[in-house]
Design a protein around this motif. Structure first.
Motif, PDB file in Angstrom:
ATOM      1  N   TYR A  21      -4.482 -11.982  -1.737  1.00  0.00           N
ATOM      2  CA  TYR A  21      -5.100 -11.093  -1.996  1.00  0.00           C
ATOM      3  C   TYR A  21      -6.071 -10.372  -1.272  1.00  0.00           C
ATOM      4  O   TYR A  21      -6.388  -9.180  -1.237  1.00  0.00           O
ATOM      5  CB  TYR A  21      -5.632 -11.066  -3.608  1.00  0.00           C
ATOM      6  CG  TYR A  21      -4.939 -11.341  -4.769  1.00  0.00           C
ATOM      7  CD1 TYR A  21      -3.693 -10.456  -4.790  1.00  0.00           C
ATOM      8  CD2 TYR A  21      -5.116 -12.053  -5.788  1.00  0.00           C
ATOM      9  CE1 TYR A  21      -2.571 -10.810  -5.738  1.00  0.00           C
ATOM     10  CE2 TYR A  21      -4.504 -12.341  -6.923  1.00  0.00           C
ATOM     11  CZ  TYR A  21      -3.049 -11.907  -6.825  1.00  0.00           C
ATOM     12  OH  TYR A  21      -2.235 -11.983  -7.752  1.00  0.00           O
ATOM     13  N   ILE A  58      -5.772  -9.427   1.990  1.00  0.00           N
ATOM     14  CA  ILE A  58      -5.080  -8.328   2.767  1.00  0.00           C
ATOM     15  C   ILE A  58      -5.060  -7.308   1.772  1.00  0.00           C
ATOM     16  O   ILE A  58      -5.226  -6.102   2.406  1.00  0.00           O
ATOM     17  CB  ILE A  58      -3.666  -8.766   3.003  1.00  0.00           C
ATOM     18  CG1 ILE A  58      -3.694 -10.150   4.004  1.00  0.00           C
ATOM     19  CG2 ILE A  58      -3.054  -7.671   3.911  1.00  0.00           C
ATOM     20  CD1 ILE A  58      -4.739  -9.751   4.948  1.00  0.00           C
ATOM     21  N   ASP A  59      -4.660  -7.355   0.363  1.00  0.00           N
ATOM     22  CA  ASP A  59      -4.696  -6.124  -0.323  1.00  0.00           C
ATOM     23  C   ASP A  59      -6.235  -5.423  -0.391  1.00  0.00           C
ATOM     24  O   ASP A  59      -5.996  -4.222  -0.338  1.00  0.00           O
ATOM     25  CB  ASP A  59      -4.345  -6.434  -1.754  1.00  0.00           C
ATOM     26  CG  ASP A  59      -2.778  -6.925  -1.931  1.00  0.00           C
ATOM     27  OD1 ASP A  59      -2.024  -6.443  -0.855  1.00  0.00           O
ATOM     28  OD2 ASP A  59      -2.499  -7.756  -2.590  1.00  0.00           O
ATOM     29  N   ILE A  60      -7.115  -6.412  -0.768  1.00  0.00           N
ATOM     30  CA  ILE A  60      -8.576  -5.805  -0.783  1.00  0.00           C
ATOM     31  C   ILE A  60      -8.795  -5.031   0.607  1.00  0.00           C
ATOM     32  O   ILE A  60      -9.504  -3.891   0.785  1.00  0.00           O
ATOM     33  CB  ILE A  60      -9.638  -6.888  -0.877  1.00  0.00           C
ATOM     34  CG1 ILE A  60      -9.324  -7.688  -2.385  1.00  0.00           C
ATOM     35  CG2 ILE A  60     -11.002  -6.722  -0.598  1.00  0.00           C
ATOM     36  CD1 ILE A  60     -10.104  -8.729  -2.712  1.00  0.00           C
ATOM     37  N   ILE A  84      -6.626  -3.672   2.809  1.00  0.00           N
ATOM     38  CA  ILE A  84      -6.156  -2.276   2.939  1.00  0.00           C
ATOM     39  C   ILE A  84      -6.752  -1.224   1.934  1.00  0.00           C
ATOM     40  O   ILE A  84      -6.993  -0.182   2.417  1.00  0.00           O
ATOM     41  CB  ILE A  84      -4.776  -2.416   2.417  1.00  0.00           C
ATOM     42  CG1 ILE A  84      -3.820  -3.500   3.561  1.00  0.00           C
ATOM     43  CG2 ILE A  84      -3.981  -1.418   2.045  1.00  0.00           C
ATOM     44  CD1 ILE A  84      -2.583  -3.834   2.952  1.00  0.00           C
ATOM     45  N   ALA A  85      -7.181  -1.878   0.794  1.00  0.00           N
ATOM     46  CA  ALA A  85      -7.747  -0.805  -0.121  1.00  0.00           C
ATOM     47  C   ALA A  85      -9.248  -0.262   0.547  1.00  0.00           C
ATOM     48  O   ALA A  85      -9.619   0.891   0.240  1.00  0.00           O
ATOM     49  CB  ALA A  85      -8.064  -1.467  -1.456  1.00  0.00           C
ATOM     50  N   ASP A 120      -8.497   2.205   2.951  1.00  0.00           N
ATOM     51  CA  ASP A 120      -8.107   3.603   2.517  1.00  0.00           C
ATOM     52  C   ASP A 120      -9.388   4.203   1.724  1.00  0.00           C
ATOM     53  O   ASP A 120      -9.569   5.456   1.891  1.00  0.00           O
ATOM     54  CB  ASP A 120      -7.118   3.350   1.443  1.00  0.00           C
ATOM     55  CG  ASP A 120      -5.690   2.834   2.104  1.00  0.00           C
ATOM     56  OD1 ASP A 120      -5.469   3.071   3.086  1.00  0.00           O
ATOM     57  OD2 ASP A 120      -4.932   2.439   1.127  1.00  0.00           O
ATOM     58  N   ILE A 160     -12.746  -2.244  -6.173  1.00  0.00           N
ATOM     59  CA  ILE A 160     -11.646  -2.937  -5.324  1.00  0.00           C
ATOM     60  C   ILE A 160     -11.569  -4.369  -5.499  1.00  0.00           C
ATOM     61  O   ILE A 160     -10.554  -5.054  -5.608  1.00  0.00           O
ATOM     62  CB  ILE A 160     -12.123  -2.619  -3.903  1.00  0.00           C
ATOM     63  CG1 ILE A 160     -12.030  -0.897  -3.809  1.00  0.00           C
ATOM     64  CG2 ILE A 160     -11.164  -3.369  -2.886  1.00  0.00           C
ATOM     65  CD1 ILE A 160     -12.372  -0.648  -2.524  1.00  0.00           C
ATOM     66  N   LYS A 168     -10.499  -6.048  -9.024  1.00  0.00           N
ATOM     67  CA  LYS A 168      -9.189  -5.985  -9.423  1.00  0.00           C
ATOM     68  C   LYS A 168      -8.587  -7.512  -9.200  1.00  0.00           C
ATOM     69  O   LYS A 168      -7.265  -7.558  -9.839  1.00  0.00           O
ATOM     70  CB  LYS A 168      -8.338  -4.998  -8.854  1.00  0.00           C
ATOM     71  CG  LYS A 168      -8.526  -3.803  -9.142  1.00  0.00           C
ATOM     72  CD  LYS A 168      -7.808  -2.838  -8.156  1.00  0.00           C
ATOM     73  CE  LYS A 168      -8.233  -1.137  -8.158  1.00  0.00           C
ATOM     74  NZ  LYS A 168      -7.478  -0.337  -7.356  1.00  0.00           N
ATOM     75  N   TYR A 169      -9.005  -8.191  -8.484  1.00  0.00           N
ATOM     76  CA  TYR A 169      -8.327  -9.609  -7.950  1.00  0.00           C
ATOM     77  C   TYR A 169      -9.351 -10.767  -8.617  1.00  0.00           C
ATOM     78  O   TYR A 169      -8.964 -11.777  -7.988  1.00  0.00           O
ATOM     79  CB  TYR A 169      -8.404  -9.287  -6.469  1.00  0.00           C
ATOM     80  CG  TYR A 169      -7.438  -8.328  -6.096  1.00  0.00           C
ATOM     81  CD1 TYR A 169      -6.121  -8.448  -6.028  1.00  0.00           C
ATOM     82  CD2 TYR A 169      -8.240  -7.113  -5.462  1.00  0.00           C
ATOM     83  CE1 TYR A 169      -5.347  -7.225  -5.567  1.00  0.00           C
ATOM     84  CE2 TYR A 169      -7.291  -6.017  -5.153  1.00  0.00           C
ATOM     85  CZ  TYR A 169      -5.922  -6.247  -5.165  1.00  0.00           C
ATOM     86  OH  TYR A 169      -5.176  -5.108  -4.801  1.00  0.00           O
TER      87      TYR A 169
END
Length: 85
Positions: free
Chosen positions: A43, A45-47, A49-50, A53, A13, A16-17
């Motif tokens: 990024y 926030i994207d982390i 969220i991932a 999930d 996770i 990716k960033y």
């Protein structure tokens, strides 16, 4: 789920960033996400969220300031999984 299982799922996770000059091998427990791993703050926030999930957990906004390092993130994920189970 133990810490090693969390790490196995967390590293991809985060990786990716990472900037191009860093790799998944650079992701260690003591590394700060913003300063050491140089992840763009947008990024994060994207982390999050991932992470939510992947681990089927909810991370509250109030907990975000406590997720500075990889280890702090692991600790919060572990605690949330324990609460859930």
């Amino acid at each position: 789920m133990d810490t090693s299982e969390i790490v196995v799922q967390l590293k991809p996770i985060i990786s990716k960033y990472l900037p191009d000059d860093l790799s998944v091998d650079d992701i260690t427990a003591e590394k700060n996400l913003l300063t050491d791993l140089r992840i763009n703050s947008a990024y994060l926030i994207d982390i999050i969220i991932a992470i939510e999930d992947t681990f089927d957990i909810k991370i509250e906004d109030s907990e975000l300031p406590n997720m500075n390092t990889v280890q702090e993130s692991i600790d919060i994920i572990s605690a949330k999984i324990s609460e859930r189970d």
